[in-house]
Motif scaffolding. Structure first.
Motif, mmCIF file in Angstrom:
data_model
loop_
_atom_site.group_PDB
_atom_site.id
_atom_site.type_symbol
_atom_site.label_atom_id
_atom_site.label_comp_id
_atom_site.label_asym_id
_atom_site.label_seq_id
_atom_site.Cartn_x
_atom_site.Cartn_y
_atom_site.Cartn_z
ATOM 1 N N UNK A 4 0.831 -1.218 0.000
ATOM 2 C CA UNK A 4 0.000 0.000 0.000
ATOM 3 C C UNK A 4 0.869 1.274 0.000
ATOM 4 N N UNK A 5 2.125 1.136 0.418
ATOM 5 C CA UNK A 5 2.999 2.323 0.483
ATOM 6 C C UNK A 5 3.322 2.907 -0.896
ATOM 7 N N UNK A 6 3.017 2.145 -1.963
ATOM 8 C CA UNK A 6 3.207 2.687 -3.319
ATOM 9 C C UNK A 6 2.325 3.918 -3.531
ATOM 10 N N UNK A 7 1.281 4.059 -2.734
ATOM 11 C CA UNK A 7 0.365 5.186 -2.867
ATOM 12 C C UNK A 7 0.940 6.507 -2.347
ATOM 13 N N UNK A 8 2.141 6.478 -1.804
ATOM 14 C CA UNK A 8 2.766 7.723 -1.313
ATOM 15 C C UNK A 8 3.415 8.486 -2.479
ATOM 16 N N UNK A 9 3.734 9.780 -2.254
ATOM 17 C CA UNK A 9 4.358 10.538 -3.343
ATOM 18 C C UNK A 9 5.624 9.842 -3.852
ATOM 19 N N UNK A 10 5.859 9.963 -5.149
ATOM 20 C CA UNK A 10 6.976 9.262 -5.767
ATOM 21 C C UNK A 10 8.319 9.548 -5.102
ATOM 22 N N UNK A 11 8.539 10.824 -4.749
ATOM 23 C CA UNK A 11 9.842 11.168 -4.143
ATOM 24 C C UNK A 11 10.024 10.441 -2.825
ATOM 25 N N UNK A 12 8.916 10.278 -2.069
ATOM 26 C CA UNK A 12 9.049 9.582 -0.785
ATOM 27 C C UNK A 12 9.366 8.105 -1.010
ATOM 28 N N UNK A 13 8.655 7.485 -1.971
ATOM 29 C CA UNK A 13 8.876 6.062 -2.243
ATOM 30 C C UNK A 13 10.323 5.840 -2.705
ATOM 31 N N UNK A 14 10.764 6.666 -3.650
ATOM 32 C CA UNK A 14 12.124 6.487 -4.175
ATOM 33 C C UNK A 14 13.180 6.756 -3.110
ATOM 34 N N UNK A 15 12.934 7.789 -2.313
ATOM 35 C CA UNK A 15 13.864 8.125 -1.236
ATOM 36 C C UNK A 15 13.958 7.000 -0.225
ATOM 37 N N UNK A 16 12.810 6.438 0.095
ATOM 38 C CA UNK A 16 12.782 5.337 1.058
ATOM 39 C C UNK A 16 13.544 4.124 0.516
ATOM 40 N N UNK A 17 13.356 3.804 -0.757
ATOM 41 C CA UNK A 17 14.084 2.680 -1.364
ATOM 42 C C UNK A 17 15.594 2.916 -1.293
ATOM 43 N N UNK A 18 16.000 4.163 -1.567
ATOM 44 C CA UNK A 18 17.423 4.486 -1.545
ATOM 45 C C UNK A 18 17.987 4.304 -0.126
ATOM 46 N N UNK A 19 17.208 4.784 0.851
ATOM 47 C CA UNK A 19 17.643 4.659 2.250
ATOM 48 C C UNK A 19 17.739 3.179 2.647
ATOM 49 N N UNK A 20 16.750 2.390 2.231
ATOM 50 C CA UNK A 20 16.756 0.960 2.569
ATOM 51 C C UNK A 20 17.973 0.271 1.949
ATOM 52 N N UNK A 21 18.257 0.615 0.699
ATOM 53 C CA UNK A 21 19.411 -0.004 0.017
ATOM 54 C C UNK A 21 20.711 0.342 0.752
#
Ligand code: IPE
Ligand code: MG
Length: 239
Positions: free
Chosen positions: A70-87
Motif C-alpha cells: 500500500x505504500x506505493x500510494x505515497x508521493x513518488x519522491x518519498x517512495x524512491x527516497x525510502x528505497x534508496x535509504x533501505x538499500x
C-alpha cells in the motif's frame, strides 16, 4: 549490553518470533520541521542496533515491515527516497549482522521493486544464507492479502488436490514458509491496527502497541514490550 536492569530482571519468558511495524517516521520528522525522508533516515538507521539487541536477548526470529504494497500510494519522491535509504542501510548493516550470525531473508514481491534494490536484497540473502543465528526477515513490498493470493496461485499451479490442502500445507506456500508464527507483534507510532502485515501468522500473537514514534524507540522500549509479553498468559483458545 545493558538497557534497563530493573525491567530486564522481570522478563521470565521470551517470544520466539517478534514482528515489528515501525511506524511514526513521518510524524517524528514533522515535529522537528524536517522533511519526511529525514524521519525515514533516522528510523531505518535505528534498525541494526535494535535487531542486535533482540539478538542479544536470544530472539530467534525478527521480522520488520519495511515497505507495504500500500505504500506505493505515497508521493513518488518519498517512495524512491525510502528505497534508496533501505538499500544504503542493507549494504552498510548486513555485513555487520552477518558477523553476528544473522540470516537475512526477504518477504514479499521482490520482482516489483527497482532492480538495484532487488540486487542488494539478494546479495544480503546470499551472503548470510548459511548463518544459523537469528533469522531477520525483511518485508519489503509485502502485503498480507497478496501473500495469501500468491500462495493460492502457487497451490493451484502445483496442481495440489483440495483434500491435500490443510493449514500446514497452506503455511508452507506463504512467503514465511519455515518461519514459526509470530509470538509478539510490536507497533510503534500510536496506531492500533495491523495494516495488512502477516495476517495469517499473527492469528494468536500478542500485540504490543506504543505511542513512541519509531525513531525514538529504544532498547528500553524493547524491554518494555518483552516484559508485557512475559506477563501475558497465552491460552490459544483453550481454558
Ligand atoms: C513508517 O513511518 C515507515 C513506513 C511506512 C515505511 P510513516 O512514514 O508511516 O510515518 P507516519 O505514520 O507518517 O508518522
Ligand atoms: Mg504511518
Amino acid at each position: 549490553m545493558k538497557a534497563s536492569t530493573g525491567i530486564r530482571s522481570k522478563i521470565t519468558r521470551l517470544p520466539v518470533h517478534v514482528a515489528i511495524v515501525p511506524d511514526g517516521n513521518g510524524r517524528w520528522a514533522e515535529q522537528r520541521g524536517l522533511p519526511r525522508l529525514a524521519g525515514h533516515q533516522a528510523g531505518v538507521q535505528k534498525m541494526r542496533a535494535l535487531v542486535e539487541y533482540l539478538n542479544e536477548w536470544g530472539i530467534k526470529y525478527v521480522t520488520l515491515y519495511g515497505f507495504s504494497t500500500e505504500n506505493w500510494g505515497r508521493p513518488r519522491e518519498e517512495v524512491e527516497g525510502l528505497f534508496r535509504i533501505l538499500k544504503e542501510r542493507i549494504e552498510k548493516d548486513v555485513p555487520k549482522l552477518h558477523r553476528k550470525g544473522v540470516k537475512v531473508r526477504h518477504l514479499g514481491r521482490l520482482q516489483d521493486l527497482p532492480a538495484w534494490l532487488q540486487r542488494s536484497i539478494k546479495q544480503a540473502e546470499e551472503l548470510t544464507k548459511n548463518n544459523t543465528g537469528m533469522t531477520l526477515s525483511l518485508a519489503f513490498n509485502y502485503g498480507g492479502h497478496l501473500e495469501i493470493v500468491d500462495a493460492v496461485r502457487r497451490i493451484v499451479a502445483d496442481g495440489i488436490p483440495p483434500e491435500k490442502i490443510d493449514e500446514k500445507l497452506f503455511s508452507s506456500y506463504l512467503y514465511t514458509a519455515g518461519l514459526p508464527d509470530v509470538d509478539l507483534l510490536i507497533r510503534t507510532g500510536d496506531e492500533l491496527r495491523l495494516s495488512n502485515f502477516l495476517i495469517w501468522q499473527t492469528a494468536y500473537s500478542e500485540y504490543y502497541f506504543t505511542q513512541v514514534l519509531w525513531p525514538d524507540f529504544t532498547k528500553e522500549d524493547i524491554d518494555k514490550a518483552l516484559l508485557a509479553y512475559s506477563q501475558r498468559e497465552r491460552r490459544f483458545g483453550a481454558l
